[in-house]
Design a protein around this motif. Structure first.
Motif, PDB file in Angstrom:
ATOM      1  N   VAL A   1       0.728  -1.197  -0.119  1.00  0.00           N
ATOM      2  CA  VAL A   1       0.019  -0.092   0.170  1.00  0.00           C
ATOM      3  C   VAL A   1       0.940   1.334  -0.024  1.00  0.00           C
ATOM      4  CG1 VAL A   1      -1.908   1.228   1.127  1.00  0.00           C
ATOM      5  CG2 VAL A   1      -1.744  -1.151   1.141  1.00  0.00           C
ATOM      6  N   ALA A   2       1.962   1.146   0.819  1.00  0.00           N
ATOM      7  CA  ALA A   2       2.987   2.052   0.855  1.00  0.00           C
ATOM      8  C   ALA A   2       3.632   2.478  -0.384  1.00  0.00           C
ATOM      9  CB  ALA A   2       4.016   2.234   1.944  1.00  0.00           C
ATOM     10  N   GLU A   3       3.999   1.490  -1.401  1.00  0.00           N
ATOM     11  CA  GLU A   3       4.397   1.518  -2.553  1.00  0.00           C
ATOM     12  C   GLU A   3       3.368   2.150  -3.818  1.00  0.00           C
ATOM     13  OE1 GLU A   3       5.670  -2.307  -3.736  1.00  0.00           O
ATOM     14  OE2 GLU A   3       6.884  -2.489  -1.990  1.00  0.00           O
ATOM     15  N   VAL A   4       2.121   1.659  -3.526  1.00  0.00           N
ATOM     16  CA  VAL A   4       0.961   2.298  -4.587  1.00  0.00           C
ATOM     17  C   VAL A   4       0.908   3.583  -4.342  1.00  0.00           C
ATOM     18  CG1 VAL A   4      -1.491   2.255  -4.558  1.00  0.00           C
ATOM     19  CG2 VAL A   4      -0.292   0.162  -4.517  1.00  0.00           C
ATOM     20  N   LEU A   5       0.994   4.187  -2.933  1.00  0.00           N
ATOM     21  CA  LEU A   5       0.791   5.615  -2.557  1.00  0.00           C
ATOM     22  C   LEU A   5       1.939   6.377  -3.209  1.00  0.00           C
ATOM     23  CD1 LEU A   5      -0.864   7.462  -0.814  1.00  0.00           C
ATOM     24  CD2 LEU A   5       0.468   7.101   1.125  1.00  0.00           C
ATOM     25  N   ALA A   6       3.225   5.814  -2.998  1.00  0.00           N
ATOM     26  CA  ALA A   6       4.469   6.654  -3.351  1.00  0.00           C
ATOM     27  C   ALA A   6       4.500   6.874  -5.166  1.00  0.00           C
ATOM     28  CB  ALA A   6       5.533   6.078  -3.055  1.00  0.00           C
ATOM     29  N   SER A   7       3.797   5.765  -5.784  1.00  0.00           N
ATOM     30  CA  SER A   7       3.895   5.681  -7.046  1.00  0.00           C
ATOM     31  C   SER A   7       3.315   6.823  -7.618  1.00  0.00           C
ATOM     32  CB  SER A   7       3.410   4.325  -7.726  1.00  0.00           C
ATOM     33  OG  SER A   7       2.150   4.332  -7.350  1.00  0.00           O
ATOM     34  N   ARG A   8       2.148   7.553  -6.910  1.00  0.00           N
ATOM     35  CA  ARG A   8       1.235   8.264  -7.673  1.00  0.00           C
ATOM     36  C   ARG A   8       0.735   7.954  -9.178  1.00  0.00           C
ATOM     37  NH1 ARG A   8       2.649  13.036  -9.264  1.00  0.00           N
ATOM     38  NH2 ARG A   8       0.784  14.165  -8.520  1.00  0.00           N
ATOM     39  N   ASP A   9       0.530   6.563  -9.279  1.00  0.00           N
ATOM     40  CA  ASP A   9      -0.006   5.824 -10.475  1.00  0.00           C
ATOM     41  C   ASP A   9      -1.217   5.233 -10.016  1.00  0.00           C
ATOM     42  OD1 ASP A   9      -0.241   4.717 -12.663  1.00  0.00           O
ATOM     43  OD2 ASP A   9       1.599   3.618 -12.678  1.00  0.00           O
ATOM     44  N   ARG A  10      -2.170   5.613 -10.742  1.00  0.00           N
ATOM     45  CA  ARG A  10      -3.414   4.965 -10.351  1.00  0.00           C
ATOM     46  C   ARG A  10      -3.613   3.405 -10.898  1.00  0.00           C
ATOM     47  NH1 ARG A  10      -6.763   2.228  -9.261  1.00  0.00           N
ATOM     48  NH2 ARG A  10      -8.954   2.227  -9.193  1.00  0.00           N
ATOM     49  N   GLY A  11      -2.633   3.238 -11.947  1.00  0.00           N
ATOM     50  CA  GLY A  11      -2.699   1.904 -12.253  1.00  0.00           C
ATOM     51  C   GLY A  11      -2.022   0.811 -11.395  1.00  0.00           C
ATOM     52  N   ARG A  12      -1.269   1.235 -10.231  1.00  0.00           N
ATOM     53  CA  ARG A  12      -0.645   0.338  -9.446  1.00  0.00           C
ATOM     54  C   ARG A  12      -1.726   0.097  -8.152  1.00  0.00           C
ATOM     55  NH1 ARG A  12       4.758   1.189  -8.735  1.00  0.00           N
ATOM     56  NH2 ARG A  12       4.516  -0.487  -7.208  1.00  0.00           N
ATOM     57  N   ALA A  13      -2.778   0.659  -8.164  1.00  0.00           N
ATOM     58  CA  ALA A  13      -3.802   0.569  -7.090  1.00  0.00           C
ATOM     59  C   ALA A  13      -4.828  -0.755  -7.421  1.00  0.00           C
ATOM     60  CB  ALA A  13      -4.283   1.896  -6.494  1.00  0.00           C
ATOM     61  N   GLY A  14      -5.510  -0.851  -6.336  1.00  0.00           N
ATOM     62  CA  GLY A  14      -6.666  -1.924  -6.783  1.00  0.00           C
ATOM     63  C   GLY A  14      -7.615  -1.288  -7.374  1.00  0.00           C
ATOM     64  N   GLN A  15      -8.598  -2.278  -7.667  1.00  0.00           N
ATOM     65  CA  GLN A  15      -9.830  -1.827  -8.359  1.00  0.00           C
ATOM     66  C   GLN A  15     -10.620  -0.842  -7.530  1.00  0.00           C
ATOM     67  OE1 GLN A  15     -13.410  -4.688  -8.209  1.00  0.00           O
ATOM     68  NE2 GLN A  15     -12.059  -6.043  -7.379  1.00  0.00           N
ATOM     69  N   THR A  16     -11.367  -0.027  -8.226  1.00  0.00           N
ATOM     70  CA  THR A  16     -12.566   0.894  -7.735  1.00  0.00           C
ATOM     71  C   THR A  16     -13.597   0.039  -7.323  1.00  0.00           C
ATOM     72  OG1 THR A  16     -11.879   2.615  -9.214  1.00  0.00           O
ATOM     73  CG2 THR A  16     -13.807   2.774  -7.935  1.00  0.00           C
ATOM     74  N   ALA A  17     -14.020  -0.331  -5.996  1.00  0.00           N
ATOM     75  CA  ALA A  17     -14.929  -0.883  -5.523  1.00  0.00           C
ATOM     76  C   ALA A  17     -16.410  -0.602  -5.694  1.00  0.00           C
ATOM     77  CB  ALA A  17     -14.959  -1.014  -3.851  1.00  0.00           C
ATOM     78  N   PRO A  18     -17.170  -1.275  -5.821  1.00  0.00           N
ATOM     79  CA  PRO A  18     -18.590  -1.072  -6.237  1.00  0.00           C
ATOM     80  C   PRO A  18     -19.245  -0.022  -5.384  1.00  0.00           C
ATOM     81  CG  PRO A  18     -18.487  -3.183  -5.658  1.00  0.00           C
ATOM     82  CD  PRO A  18     -17.282  -2.778  -5.516  1.00  0.00           C
ATOM     83  N   PRO A  19     -20.194   0.869  -5.984  1.00  0.00           N
ATOM     84  CA  PRO A  19     -20.852   2.004  -5.275  1.00  0.00           C
ATOM     85  C   PRO A  19     -21.438   1.748  -3.983  1.00  0.00           C
ATOM     86  CG  PRO A  19     -21.901   1.898  -7.201  1.00  0.00           C
ATOM     87  CD  PRO A  19     -20.510   1.083  -7.318  1.00  0.00           C
ATOM     88  N   GLN A  20     -22.131   0.602  -4.125  1.00  0.00           N
ATOM     89  CA  GLN A  20     -23.374   0.423  -3.223  1.00  0.00           C
ATOM     90  C   GLN A  20     -22.760  -0.016  -1.782  1.00  0.00           C
ATOM     91  OE1 GLN A  20     -22.618  -2.064  -5.732  1.00  0.00           O
ATOM     92  NE2 GLN A  20     -22.514  -4.223  -4.748  1.00  0.00           N
ATOM     93  N   GLY A  21     -21.615  -0.178  -1.574  1.00  0.00           N
ATOM     94  CA  GLY A  21     -20.962  -0.558  -0.165  1.00  0.00           C
ATOM     95  C   GLY A  21     -20.569   0.836   0.452  1.00  0.00           C
ATOM     96  N   LEU A  22     -20.630   2.091  -0.352  1.00  0.00           N
ATOM     97  CA  LEU A  22     -20.047   3.267   0.399  1.00  0.00           C
ATOM     98  C   LEU A  22     -21.118   4.159   1.017  1.00  0.00           C
ATOM     99  CD1 LEU A  22     -17.557   5.000   0.647  1.00  0.00           C
ATOM    100  CD2 LEU A  22     -18.106   6.029  -1.532  1.00  0.00           C
ATOM    101  N   PHE A  23     -20.866   4.461   2.214  1.00  0.00           N
ATOM    102  CA  PHE A  23     -21.895   5.641   3.167  1.00  0.00           C
ATOM    103  C   PHE A  23     -20.979   6.510   3.481  1.00  0.00           C
ATOM    104  CE2 PHE A  23     -23.925   1.541   3.468  1.00  0.00           C
ATOM    105  CZ  PHE A  23     -25.048   1.686   3.636  1.00  0.00           C
ATOM    106  N   LEU A  24     -21.653   7.730   3.260  1.00  0.00           N
ATOM    107  CA  LEU A  24     -21.102   8.972   3.887  1.00  0.00           C
ATOM    108  C   LEU A  24     -21.583   8.938   5.271  1.00  0.00           C
ATOM    109  CD1 LEU A  24     -19.822  11.851   3.940  1.00  0.00           C
ATOM    110  CD2 LEU A  24     -21.653  12.643   2.543  1.00  0.00           C
ATOM    111  N   VAL A  25     -20.846   9.138   6.063  1.00  0.00           N
ATOM    112  CA  VAL A  25     -21.456   8.803   7.695  1.00  0.00           C
ATOM    113  C   VAL A  25     -21.595  10.227   8.318  1.00  0.00           C
ATOM    114  CG1 VAL A  25     -20.715   7.807   9.896  1.00  0.00           C
ATOM    115  CG2 VAL A  25     -20.123   6.511   7.744  1.00  0.00           C
ATOM    116  N   ARG A  26     -20.614  11.078   8.295  1.00  0.00           N
ATOM    117  CA  ARG A  26     -20.794  12.287   8.934  1.00  0.00           C
ATOM    118  C   ARG A  26     -20.008  13.208   8.375  1.00  0.00           C
ATOM    119  NH1 ARG A  26     -18.597   9.019  12.785  1.00  0.00           N
ATOM    120  NH2 ARG A  26     -16.252   9.615  13.168  1.00  0.00           N
TER     121      ARG A  26
END
Length: 265
Positions: free
Chosen positions: A236-261
């Motif tokens: 995860v640290a390597e992904v962050l340092a790369s600044r490359d979206r292609g290095r990260a995991g997939q974009t998880a589907p929308p239905q699992g996301l909640f704006l809490v507060r």
């Protein structure tokens, strides 16, 4: 007095003031928060209810523009109004007109010039994963069903710890953002689990001073790569340092996301 229990107002000029609305919604039936001419949106149904009660054309500001299928427990909406209807009656009247999947939780006075987007200090999101072989029934529109083996939540938490702090999150941003800077501060990130609906419910909860487009969903997709054993936590640290979206995991589907507060000064 109308059927919604709120008296109609005349058109005479009145002083302007600001209100803060806390809104919860199940986003499954909506094309997101922001109004669209040919799709149902949360802003659209709220505007319709507001018009019916106050006879004003509202100009809402929201703390964040949630995408299609994304939910909120504490979306904050600001509105400038001349209405003299007291907040408790506005609360009752709006909820009488809104569909069952949108609820106003609070209507409160706000400071002059209140802007729900620009004045926000911190936001908390929760991403929900259901890990298990049996598809969820009641939560099917509120979780990402992960059926490809067990997820190691301890490793996911270890990976998430690399994201806490002030960083350039360019590698966790989907294309399409208009933000001039990709630097943000995450103050807290936790991964918790509990038994649920024939499997394990995993919650990834993230608090920060702001989030890029699809950032939390990409964090979830990246931590799942760690949880399933495909990558070590330090990746995860390597992904962050790369600044490359292609290095990260997939974009998880929308239905699992909640704006809490959303927090303000």
């Amino acid at each position: 007095m109308g059927d919604n229990g709120v008296a109609n107002e005349g058109s005479q000029a009145r002083p302007t003031h600001w209100l803060k609305l806390t809104v919860a919604y199940d986003g499954a039936a909506y094309a997101g928060w922001q109004w669209q001419p040919s799709e149902p949106t949360v802003q659209g149904v709220l505007q319709d209810a507001w018009r019916s009660i106050t006879h004003e054309e509202p100009c809402f500001t929201a703390s964040g523009r949630t995408d299609a299928g994304v939910h909120a427990e504490g979306q904050v909406v600001g509105v400038e109004t001349t209405s003299t209807i007291e907040p408790r009656r506005l609360l009752r009247g709006l909820n009488a007109l809104l569909p069952d999947d949108v609820v106003i939780r609070a209507v409160e006075p706000a400071p002059v010039g209140f802007h729900a987007t620009h004045d926000a200090l911190r936001k908390t999101y929760r991403y929900q994963v259901l890990s298990g072989p049996v598809p969820p029934l009641f939560d099917r529109k509120h979780v990402w069903h992960w059926r490809a083996g067990q997820l190691d939540t301890e490793r996911m938490g270890q990976g998430g710890a690399y994201l806490v702090g002030r960083h350039d999150f360019a590698s966790l941003e989907s294309t399409g953002s208009e933000r001039s800077s990709t630097v943000r501060t995450i103050t807290d990130l936790t991964v918790t689990s509990r038994p649920a609906d024939g499997g394990e419910r995993i919650d990834i909860t993230v608090t920060g001073d702001g989030f890029l487009y699809n950032m939390v969903r990409t964090i979830a997709g990246t931590l799942v790569e760690v949880g399933r054993g495909a990558k070590p936590p330090e990746w995860v640290a390597e992904v962050l340092a790369s600044r490359d979206r292609g290095r990260a995991g997939q974009t998880a589907p929308p239905q699992g996301l909640f704006l809490v507060r959303v927090e303000y000064a």
